[in-house]
Design a protein around this motif. Structure first.
Motif: not given
Length: 360
Positions: A97-108, A124-130, A300-307
């Motif tokens: 995917r050429n991306e970090s796990p944090l980005l992949t998980i946040t998309k999911a 009525e509701v639009m959901v996105d992430f940043c 404390a982490f909502s998604a797996d990441c480098i830490e």
């Protein structure tokens, strides 16, 4: 040609009594903008340097005076750290995917939350992430939501616990983005949810699922939270107390006896004292004290990441085994597990009160 009209973009229309040359007006919507820490675009030197420079230049993260900190950061730290950090990211990078796990998980997570809210509220509701640092930026996503007709935006930093260096700086960036908008939407921010019953249930479920796969029960469960300077606690940051309470609530929810869950802090940076005990030292001490089987989780982490994927499952694991430990189990973050999504959706619904109507 005289009298011709400019095509109206999908989802937008003209006001009934507006002149023909009036710009299209979007159908009012409510935006839910999820936010996480961030990720570099790649693990090469310059991508890492850009990311680390933005992160470590944040006054909420490192509050030293700029005249003292910036020369050290730009001339010393960022001449070396991008190489080591890049090498660590390479170990966990999703090359396909050429991306970090944090980005992949946040998309999911975003997709799952969007589907759940669509079931209740339709379009009525639009959901996105940043991301606070790196891409997609907070400013770009706010701009896109406003362009899509969002007259109200609920901003949700995906941090269960409040800290100035996480929740507060994410909110700062959100409000800076709002300052750029000609038509500024109404805004709400979601507070910390470390003691929400569904969040605690999700944590407990993840522990129970991980333990069910083991041949032998770990001697102790270590709840490892991201660290911060002890000085921040003394200056009024509630993060430390909220972490301690999460560990207690989790133990009570699991029905375990006192002393079965340890609380520690990882990712120490710089020379000043941080919250103790330090996880890397604590797990080594456990091994030397005869605790040969341990499990470690990162509430404390909502998604797996480098830490988590590299630091806990790499450096901290090695410290435990090197000190004489025998079995190290890492309990993954909640990620896009259904129980976690249900908890996040519940928090969102509680904060959307008065802004939306149920579909049908």
């Amino acid at each position: 040609m005289q009298g011709s009209k400019t095509p109206v973009p999908p989802g937008q229309g003209r006001l009934a009594h507006a002149p023909a040359d009036h710009p299209p007006v979007g159908k009012p919507r409510v935006g839910v903008l999820l936010a996480n820490l961030g990720t570099p675009d790649a693990y090469d030197y310059w991508s890492m340097r850009r990311y680390l420079s933005e992160f470590l230049s944040d006054k909420r993260v490192v509050d030293y005076p700029s005249w003292k900190w910036q020369p050290l950061l730009q001339l010393v730290i960022l001449s070396k750290r991008p190489f080591t950090s890049g090498a660590n990211y390479k170990l966990i990078w999703d090359e396909q995917r050429n991306e970090s796990p944090l980005l992949t998980i946040t998309k999911a997570q975003t997709a799952a939350i969007a589907a759940a809210l669509a079931e209740k509220h339709g379009a009525e509701v639009m959901v996105d992430f940043c991301m606070r640092y790196g891409n997609p930026s907070t400013e770009a996503r706010v701009k896109a939501m406003v362009a899509a007709g969002c007259e109200k935006i609920l901003f949700f930093p995906l941090y269960p616990h409040y800290a100035g260096a996480t929740s507060a700086t994410a909110n700062d960036q959100f409000f800076r983005a709002l300052m750029q908008e000609k038509r500024q939407p109404a805004a709400r921010t979601v507070a910390e949810y470390f003691n929400h019953p569904l969040y605690i249930d999700a944590l407990a479920g993840s522990v129970e699922a991980a333990y069910a796969k083991l041949d032998h029960r770990p001697d102790v469960l270590v709840a490892s939270y991201h660290g911060m300077p002890k000085r921040y606690l003394m200056e009024g940051d509630p993060y430390h107390c909220q972490c301690q309470k999460t560990s207690r609530l989790l133990r009570e929810r699991l029905g375990w006896e006192a002393g079965s869950i340890d609380t520690s802090f990882q990712s120490v940076f710089g020379r000043e004292e941080w919250l103790r005990p330090y996880t890397v030292q604590h797990v080594a001490a456990l091994a030397k004290a005869g605790k040969k089987r341990i499990a470690v989780m990162a509430p404390a982490f909502s998604a797996d990441c480098i830490e988590t994927l590299e630091e806990i499952n790499g450096e901290i694991r090695e410290a435990f085994l090197h000190a004489g430990g025998e079995v190290f189990t890492y309990v993954p973050c909640l990620n896009d597990q259904p129980a976690h999504i249900a908890a996040l959706v519940a928090v969102i619904e509680e904060n959307l009160g008065g802004w939306v109507r149920r579909k049908g």
